[in-house]
Design a protein around this motif. Structure first.
Motif, PDB file in Angstrom:
ATOM      1  N   ALA C  50      -6.713  49.927  50.507  1.00 40.28           N
ATOM      2  CA  ALA C  50      -7.097  48.521  50.431  1.00 40.28           C
ATOM      3  C   ALA C  50      -6.145  47.645  51.229  1.00 40.28           C
ATOM      4  O   ALA C  50      -6.476  46.515  51.559  1.00 40.28           O
ATOM      5  N   GLY C  51      -4.956  48.159  51.521  1.00 37.57           N
ATOM      6  CA  GLY C  51      -3.963  47.341  52.211  1.00 37.57           C
ATOM      7  C   GLY C  51      -3.062  46.581  51.265  1.00 37.57           C
ATOM      8  O   GLY C  51      -2.309  45.717  51.685  1.00 37.57           O
ATOM      9  N   LEU C  52      -3.159  46.879  49.967  1.00 43.04           N
ATOM     10  CA  LEU C  52      -2.295  46.190  49.001  1.00 43.04           C
ATOM     11  C   LEU C  52      -0.909  46.827  48.964  1.00 43.04           C
ATOM     12  O   LEU C  52       0.038  46.224  48.488  1.00 43.04           O
ATOM     13  N   ARG C  69      -2.586  48.909  59.786  1.00 45.87           N
ATOM     14  CA  ARG C  69      -1.728  47.742  59.543  1.00 45.87           C
ATOM     15  C   ARG C  69      -2.538  46.458  59.414  1.00 45.87           C
ATOM     16  O   ARG C  69      -1.986  45.371  59.517  1.00 45.87           O
ATOM     17  N   GLU C  71      -4.658  43.374  57.721  1.00 47.38           N
ATOM     18  CA  GLU C  71      -4.653  42.631  56.451  1.00 47.38           C
ATOM     19  C   GLU C  71      -5.756  43.191  55.556  1.00 47.38           C
ATOM     20  O   GLU C  71      -6.798  43.639  56.062  1.00 47.38           O
ATOM     21  N   PRO C  72      -5.571  43.138  54.229  1.00 43.25           N
ATOM     22  CA  PRO C  72      -6.596  43.682  53.327  1.00 43.25           C
ATOM     23  C   PRO C  72      -7.987  43.131  53.618  1.00 43.25           C
ATOM     24  O   PRO C  72      -8.968  43.875  53.624  1.00 43.25           O
ATOM     25  N   ALA C  73      -8.056  41.828  53.877  1.00 47.34           N
ATOM     26  CA  ALA C  73      -9.369  41.215  54.044  1.00 47.34           C
ATOM     27  C   ALA C  73     -10.028  41.628  55.359  1.00 47.34           C
ATOM     28  O   ALA C  73     -11.235  41.489  55.519  1.00 47.34           O
ATOM     29  N   ASP C  74      -9.225  42.116  56.334  1.00 48.79           N
ATOM     30  CA  ASP C  74      -9.791  42.460  57.642  1.00 48.79           C
ATOM     31  C   ASP C  74     -10.217  43.918  57.731  1.00 48.79           C
ATOM     32  O   ASP C  74     -10.620  44.383  58.792  1.00 48.79           O
ATOM     33  N   VAL C  77     -13.053  46.565  53.498  1.00 49.46           N
ATOM     34  CA  VAL C  77     -13.100  47.241  52.205  1.00 49.46           C
ATOM     35  C   VAL C  77     -13.223  46.194  51.112  1.00 49.46           C
ATOM     36  O   VAL C  77     -12.838  45.054  51.294  1.00 49.46           O
ATOM     37  N   MET C  79     -12.731  45.869  46.681  1.00 49.75           N
ATOM     38  CA  MET C  79     -12.128  46.616  45.588  1.00 49.75           C
ATOM     39  C   MET C  79     -12.593  46.064  44.253  1.00 49.75           C
ATOM     40  O   MET C  79     -12.716  44.857  44.070  1.00 49.75           O
ATOM     41  N   GLY C  99     -14.851  35.466  48.833  1.00 53.00           N
ATOM     42  CA  GLY C  99     -14.434  36.201  50.029  1.00 53.00           C
ATOM     43  C   GLY C  99     -15.180  35.718  51.272  1.00 53.00           C
ATOM     44  O   GLY C  99     -14.574  35.510  52.329  1.00 53.00           O
ATOM     45  N   LYS C 101     -16.565  32.805  51.633  1.00 56.30           N
ATOM     46  CA  LYS C 101     -16.138  31.430  51.878  1.00 56.30           C
ATOM     47  C   LYS C 101     -14.825  31.422  52.665  1.00 56.30           C
ATOM     48  O   LYS C 101     -14.672  30.673  53.627  1.00 56.30           O
ATOM     49  N   MET C 102     -13.899  32.291  52.249  1.00 58.34           N
ATOM     50  CA  MET C 102     -12.616  32.342  52.953  1.00 58.34           C
ATOM     51  C   MET C 102     -12.802  32.851  54.374  1.00 58.34           C
ATOM     52  O   MET C 102     -12.019  32.539  55.266  1.00 58.34           O
ATOM     53  N   ARG C 150     -19.665  41.071  49.691  1.00 66.41           N
ATOM     54  CA  ARG C 150     -18.970  41.127  50.970  1.00 66.41           C
ATOM     55  C   ARG C 150     -19.508  42.228  51.870  1.00 66.41           C
ATOM     56  O   ARG C 150     -19.037  42.384  52.989  1.00 66.41           O
TER      57      ARG C 150
END
Lengths: 273, 303, 378
Positions: C50-52, C69, C71-74, C77, C79, C99, C101-102, C150
């Motif tokens: 997840a990138g966390l 490497r 970002e999680p949002a990119d 995925v 979760m 998500g 919206k962001m 998403r």
């Protein structure tokens, strides 16, 4: 058995009533005395005022009490806003910190809480006056805020440590940056902590004396604590006027407290963590 | 790459930089305010304590440890330090002791009127120390003060020099006024802790035969240990920070009998104009502050 | 190249190595379940995907794109968290649409995506409510809905059912299975519950101490566990294990001496059996359901505990001097599973028939050296 139980109850109520009376008497007398005439104050200082005269309030107000209150309000609102904003963001970073540097920053801030203003007042006064900020609202707001920050950071730090980590992780997956997580997720869910910090700091800034005494001393710019001292100095024997001034400066605040006392009390609950 | 705000990431790249940068944006305002207005003056106080200079003097004369040598020979300094300690320990006993008793009564002793009592007893906390001190100045007045009347009405003689005029009594009066204002704070703080003790714990203790005072001693006190530690720390820090009460009630008098380190620093600096010497007193206060701050840190880590 | 390539992932926490050089690949549309005891690294691995968590070394390639490497949002995925992690100050619709919206999508697009996901999960009626007003099962649906909204390339689930009660958990298992089929999406699912693993997975990954023990379909793992750890981890009640020693061996058969039993246990060997030699110490394994009354080789025992579950019966029996190898039990008992109702008394004598076809053998290193002969249904 029953009577022993009752005696205990009566004793407990006795203790509460005793301390409450001790606490209340000076405050009640302060208000009553403000309605007395100067003569009455000496002849019958502890009787109820014979007539409700507002003369002493007029005399007290004439010193500029209105200005003192306005100044204190301006400084309190600005400082509390500034303190909450910068302490909240800083505490968030520190509560999530893993690096040694950030841990040291937190330690520095905690130690800063114990530093008394009086211990640094000489260089501080020289710094502020060298920068030309004596008698400037901005100067006092910034310096007062600096002294409100450590306690607020400690308060928020404890709160953010308990903040559910998964919510922040969900927000990261939803694409929030660190600032966005703070302002969109953490702050909306930190109402109690923000209220608690705001209450503490409002009381602290409103009552702050030493900085205000040194940094705002021109007649129109005094805050309430400094103004009260001036009042006391000017009316050496005009006690009803002094009491009237004190009543005007404190009773509104006490009324606010009585209305909001639930929140005041709740705000203290977070301290023990 | 190894920025002080980084979060210890092995690999470099965008993440490290942006995370470090956003940490900096969020942290720096508070940190720099504290640095500029707390730590820089503290350093300047230390360096300034090595000089002799006045408020308006254009030059500073280096005197090395001269100010400190003067300090250890200065009886007023020792009186001030002693008074701070009296206020610290006296406040712990009075404010936390009485606060604890009042809180225990509010928590489990009485039900009717508990909010009423709590509100009244907390009220003085909101009032500025200056206002409190001025009201008490009048109450303690040797001519028409309320305290004299009360003492006389029970057949005792009030001190001939006045409550604040008698150097043997005055510091204890300052202590009492502080307790009048602050005990409500301690009571509410401790009460919050008491209310966090689960009811089951008292029930289990009752089954084990502990009730009343024994339950308070064996169950309640250990359960609020952390809160009591916080209370002691806050009181200790407050005891060394004390300034307003003394400044308004006695100005450190009579004959410096109620001087504390804070007011003595102020006296030397702004009344007598001995800035270098004032800084030396301030440094002692600072050392004590750092020591307490360190203790606080140890305790909060433990908790 | 596979849809998701996980190559040589290492994750260190200081001196502690949580994931030790793990590699595997996932095909599009697979339902991968990662299982293992707590602390095995399964959650860390999922959070690394997840990138966390930042991995120490290794690479992650999703759909041909290196996301190691990102970002999680990119990463593409989504979760679903164990505690749902719904934003309490937002409505269900706002939670699900946050998500998008962001990511800067228009309000209309967000609304469409949220409503479509809500319809799939039958939570349309709750869209305007706050999470606090929902039941546990509904919150779980919203958390899944947030992921669906998403439309990610990979769904990640971190023990999503562990906060639900037993009956709701069973129901959600079925629903997740349907959802997987309906969306055709790639899912990676972490659990410590072997029932969830067995029922939902296309493939199971068994992790232990930061290493992959085995990857395979549920039945492969159940029938052909690579080692004792996997054999013990899957199956409830747990497989019965006891010590033995190879008394004689040739290409076709092995004769195993069990302490306390006069007769040797005779086992047939086949091409998939591992190397063994006479005199080797082995661990013998038999699943509770394989024990019967008819097998010629028997262990005498006494019933200690009876669990009558209605359609099936479990016995826990004391076969002293033969001890099962259960580190947790003070008094190790054999578990016996019967798929019918049986009336018996505690203390009754019982003979445990151990059919040689059902026997596992593990060598001293814990590797499986003999698998049971599986009878597939005709």
């Amino acid at each position: 058995m029953m009577s022993k139980f009752r005696i205990t109850k009566i004793a407990l109520y006795g203790i509460m009533i005793l301390w409450s009376t001790f606490v209340l008497m000076p405050l009640v007398w302060m208000v009553l005395a403000s309605f007395k005439t100067r003569r009455e104050m000496f002849t019958a200082p502890y009787d109820l005022p014979s007539a409700l005269t507002l003369d002493s309030f007029e005399r007290a107000w004439g010193v500029g009490l209105g200005w003192f209150i306005a100044n204190s309000a301006l400084i309190t609102v600005s400082s509390v806003g500034l303190i909450i904003l910068v302490s909240g963001t800083a505490a968030y970073v520190l509560a999530r910190a893993k690096s040694v540097w950030l841990r040291m920053a937190y330690i520095a801030i905690v130690v800063g809480f114990a530093v008394p203003v009086a211990a640094v007042i000489v260089p501080l006064y020289q710094m502020v006056s060298a920068a030309g900020f004596v008698n400037s609202y901005v100067g006092l707001i910034i310096v007062t805020s600096a002294y409100g920050i450590p306690f607020t950071v400690i308060l928020f730090f404890a709160f953010f440590l308990d903040f559910p980590k998964e919510l922040e992780e969900a927000a990261r997956l939803d694409g929030c940056s660190k600032q966005q997580i703070f302002f969109r997720i953490i702050i909306p869910l930190s109402g109690p902590a923000v209220a608690s910090a705001a209450i503490f700091q409002a009381v602290f800034v409103w009552n702050e004396f030493l900085l205000a005494l040194l940094l705002l001393n021109s007649p129109g710019r005094k805050t309430i604590p400094v103004g009260i001292l001036q009042l006391q100095g000017e009316f050496t024997s005009d006690w009803p006027a002094i009491m009237a001034g004190l009543s005007l400066a404190t009773v509104p605040l006490l009324l606010v407290f009585i209305v909001l006392q639930k929140y005041f009390v709740r705000s203290l609950a977070g301290l023990g963590k | 790459m190894n920025s002080p705000f980084g979060t210890q990431k092995q690999a470099g790249g965008r993440r490290t930089m942006s995370s470090g940068a956003s940490n900096a944006i969020l942290l720096l305002p508070a940190l720099s305010l504290c640095m500029i207005f707390i730590f820089v003056p503290a350093m300047l106080a230390i360096s300034g304590s090595l000089y002799s200079y006045g408020l308006t003097s254009p030059t500073r004369d280096f005197v090395g440890l001269g100010n400190y040598i003067k300090l250890v020979q200065d009886s007023i300094f020792w009186v001030s330090l002693k008074n701070n300690l009296i206020i610290v320990f006296g406040s712990i006993v009075l404010q936390i002791g009485i606060g604890c008793v009042l809180a225990a009564i509010l928590d489990r002793g009485i039900t009717f009127g508990s909010t009423f009592f709590r509100t009244i007893i907390f009220m003085p906390v909101i009032v500025s120390a200056v206002a409190v001190a001025v009201v008490w100045l009048i109450i303690l007045d040797p001519n028409i003060g309320m305290l004299n009347k009360i003492v006389q009405s029970v057949g005792l003689t009030p001190p001939s020099l006045g409550w604040l005029g008698d150097p043997k009594i005055s510091i204890w009066i300052v202590l009492g006024v502080a307790a009048w204002q602050q005990t409500g704070f301690m009571m509410v703080l401790i009460l919050a802790g008491l209310q966090g003790v689960p009811q089951e714990r008292y029930e289990a203790a009752a089954l084990d035969g502990a009730r009343g005072l024994r339950a308070f001693w064996y169950i309640t006190l250990p359960s609020i240990r952390n809160i009591l530690i916080v209370a002691v720390l806050i009181t200790t820090i407050g005891g060394f920070k004390v300034f307003d009460f003394v400044f308004v009630l006695t100005k450190g008098g009579p004959a410096n009998a109620t001087q504390v380190l804070g007011t003595y620093t102020y006296l030397q600096a702004f009344t007598l104009g001995n800035l270098g010497y004032a800084n030396a007193i301030a440094v002692v206060l600072l050392l004590i502050a750092v020591l307490i701050g360190w203790l606080q840190l140890k305790v909060s880590r433990q908790a | 190249m596979s849809f998701l390539e996980i190559t040589n992932i290492v994750k260190d926490y200081g001196a502690f190595r949580a994931i030790n050089d793990v590699s595997f690949s996932v095909e599009e549309g697979e339902f991968i379940v990662m299982v293992g005891p707590s602390g095995c690294g399964k959650s860390t691995l999922l959070r690394s995907l997840a990138g966390l968590e930042d991995i120490t070394s290794g690479s992650l390639i999703l759909g041909g794109r290196d996301i190691t490497r990102d970002e999680p949002a990119d990463r593409g995925v989504a979760m679903v968290f164990q505690n749902y992690a719904l934003y309490p100050h937002m409505t269900v619709a706002q939670n699900m649409g946050f998500g998008l919206k962001m990511a800067g999508q228009s309000k209309a697009d967000v609304k469409v995506a949220v409503e479509r996901a809500a319809k799939t999960l039958r939570i349309t009626d709750h869209l305007h409510k706050r999470p606090k007003m929902l039941s546990g099962g509904q919150r779980q649906r919203v958390a899944i809905g947030r992921a669906i909204t998403r439309s990610p390339d990979v769904f990640l689930f971190d023990e999503p059912l562990s906060n639900l009660d037993a009956s709701l958990r069973a129901q959600m298992r079925v629903e997740l299975g349907h959802l997987h089929a309906e969306l055709g999406a790639t899912m990676i699912y972490v659990t410590h519950d072997q029932v969830e693993a067995m029922t939902m997975a296309s493939r199971i990954i068994v992790l232990n101490g930061g290493d992959i023990e085995q990857i395979g379909t549920p039945l492969e793992l159940y029938n052909k566990p690579a080692n004792r750890f996997v054999a013990e981890f899957l199956g409830s009640p747990r497989i019965n294990l006891f010590d033995g020693k190879i008394a004689a061996i040739n290409a076709q058969t092995a004769s195993i001496k069990i302490d306390g039993i006069a007769d040797h246990l005779e086992i047939s060997l086949s091409s998939d059996s591992g190397p063994m030699a006479s005199g080797d110490k082995v661990t013998v394994g038999i699943r509770p359901e394989s024990i019967n009354d008819t097998a010629p080789w028997k262990i005498p025992a006494k019933i200690s505990v009876i669990e009558s579950l209605g359609r099936e019966t479990l016995f826990y029996v004391n076969a002293d001097p033969v001890k099962t190898l259960d580190p947790d039990a003070k008094d190790p008992l054999f578990a016996v599973h019967k798929s019918n109702q049986i009336t018996a008394q505690i203390g009754d004598d019982i003979s445990l028939g151990i059919p040689q076809e059902g026997v596992f053998l593990f060598n001293e290193a814990g590797e499986t050296v003999r698998y049971p002969i599986t009878q597939t249904a005709p």
